[in-house]
Every structure is written in C-alpha cells, then in structure tokens.
Design an enzyme around this catalytic site. Structure first.
Site, PDB file in Angstrom:
ATOM      1  N   TYR A 137       0.837  -1.200   0.000  1.00 32.33           N
ATOM      2  CA  TYR A 137       0.000   0.000   0.000  1.00 32.33           C
ATOM      3  C   TYR A 137       0.875   1.255   0.000  1.00 32.33           C
ATOM      4  O   TYR A 137       0.645   2.195  -0.759  1.00 32.33           O
ATOM      5  CB  TYR A 137      -0.925   0.013   1.227  1.00 32.33           C
TER       6      TYR A 137
ATOM      7  N   ASN B 111     -12.515   0.299  -5.690  1.00 31.32           N
ATOM      8  CA  ASN B 111     -12.208  -0.108  -7.068  1.00 31.32           C
ATOM      9  C   ASN B 111     -13.435  -0.703  -7.753  1.00 31.32           C
ATOM     10  O   ASN B 111     -13.905  -1.764  -7.363  1.00 31.32           O
ATOM     11  CB  ASN B 111     -11.065  -1.132  -7.048  1.00 31.32           C
TER      12      ASN B 111
ATOM     13  N   CYS C   9      -6.531  -4.978  -7.730  1.00 32.94           N
ATOM     14  CA  CYS C   9      -6.358  -4.612  -6.323  1.00 32.94           C
ATOM     15  C   CYS C   9      -5.981  -5.823  -5.475  1.00 32.94           C
ATOM     16  O   CYS C   9      -5.438  -5.652  -4.382  1.00 32.94           O
ATOM     17  CB  CYS C   9      -7.598  -3.903  -5.785  1.00 32.94           C
ATOM     18  N   HIS C  10      -6.205  -7.039  -5.989  1.00 33.91           N
ATOM     19  CA  HIS C  10      -5.773  -8.229  -5.251  1.00 33.91           C
ATOM     20  C   HIS C  10      -4.244  -8.307  -5.151  1.00 33.91           C
ATOM     21  O   HIS C  10      -3.719  -9.017  -4.321  1.00 33.91           O
ATOM     22  CB  HIS C  10      -6.335  -9.505  -5.896  1.00 33.91           C
TER      23      HIS C  10
ATOM     24  N   GLU D 137      -2.163 -16.524 -10.039  1.00 28.74           N
ATOM     25  CA  GLU D 137      -1.057 -15.784 -10.640  1.00 28.74           C
ATOM     26  C   GLU D 137       0.313 -16.269 -10.164  1.00 28.74           C
ATOM     27  O   GLU D 137       1.339 -15.715 -10.557  1.00 28.74           O
ATOM     28  CB  GLU D 137      -1.220 -14.286 -10.356  1.00 28.74           C
TER      29      GLU D 137
END
Length: 182
Positions: free
Chosen positions: A116, A139, A147-148, A174
């Site tokens: 962040y 978002n 945002c993940h 991912e």
C-alpha cells in the site's frame, strides 16, 4: 429513446472465484462485481443504475459490448491471459482513487504484488497508504484493475472487497501464493 451508446449492459459469468457481474457502457467495462448471485446482482444493478444515470439491461446473447470482456475473463481464469486489454470506463472513480487505480493497472503486472505504501509513493503521496487502501476498497473494476495484488508491507494480505479467500485464490492463480490443497 436513448442512444445505444448510453445503454448500460450486464452479464453474469461463472468463474473460479464464483459468479461475476460484468457491466459495460459504450465507453468500456465499467464495473466488475464479485459473488454475483441474484440478490447481490439486483442490489448492485440498482446502485449502478443510480450512479450511471441509466438502468443496466441484461446483454443480449453475443453482445458486442461484453463479448471481449467475457472472453478475456475466461482466458484469465484458464491461465492463458496475463494482462487485460479492455476498454475501461473510469466514470465510477475520480481524483486520488482514479490516479492510484490507473497506476495499479499499468504498473503492477501479473504475478507481482505491491505494498500500500509503495503504491502511495508511486503516485507521489508518500504516507498515504491508508488512502490507497480506501482506493482499493472503492475499485469498481477488480481483477482487471488488480487490487488483489496490493498487500501489506509485512507480507500480510491486507483487505479485499471480494473477501480474503477470493484474494488468496487470485494470487494463487497468478503464482504469487501456493495453490490451496483443497
């Protein structure tokens, strides 16, 4: 009669993280809603209609407006797509939040994470980590605007509007986290 460019279309699609509601305007994809079961979907569509000034309508089969978003989401969850290349409608966000979300979309690629505070520094606002957290919470385009991929500096997952299990699943997809055992 309204122009079709102003029409807001939606489609609910199945995904590995549950049903998603994809909503698009003539400009592009405007919203992605997690856990889009009927009650959630109806509430979200009502709120979007009020914010966008046009009641969303279910997309007809083969909708040109939603065909590519649906295709790209399927490819992403199949592990075949690492970067979304969709037209986006940013009208549901503005100011600092939009600036942070655009930086996130362009600067934090598939398979990576950012803190962040790091994201706050990237937009020239060191010390605005909490504001970055608020931007993530607002978002309108999660997954596409990833945002993940924003985590706590100490390695914690941080929060997530879709729930922490959904965040874990996306990060596992991912390759950032190990796949769950069950």
């Amino acid at each position: 009669m309204r122009s079709t460019e102003q029409d807001v279309q939606w489609s609910a699609v199945a995904s590995d993280i549950g049903p998603l509601l994809l909503v698009a305007t003539g400009t592009g994809l405007v919203s992605v809603i997690f856990h889009a079961r009927p009650a959630v979907r109806e509430k979200a569509l009502g709120q979007l209609g009020a914010r966008l000034g046009s009641a969303p309508v279910e997309a007809p089969p083969g909708s040109v407006r939603l065909a590519e978003p649906i295709r790209q989401f399927a490819a992403y969850f199949a592990g075949e797509l690492r970067a979304f290349t969709l037209d986006l409608d940013w009208s549901l966000t503005s100011g600092f939040n939009r600036e942070v979300l655009r930086e996130l979309a362009s600067g934090v690629p598939y398979g990576t994470v950012v803190g962040y505070g790091d994201l706050a520094r990237r937009v020239g606002q060191p010390g605005a980590a909490q504001a970055v957290g608020a931007a993530m919470g607002s978002n309108p385009l999660p997954v596409v605007v990833p945002c993940h991929r924003v985590v706590e500096s100490d390695g914690g997952l941080g929060g997530f509007g879709g729930g922490l299990e959904t965040k874990r699943q996306l990060l596992a997809l991912e390759g950032v986290l190990p796949q769950p055992l069950f």
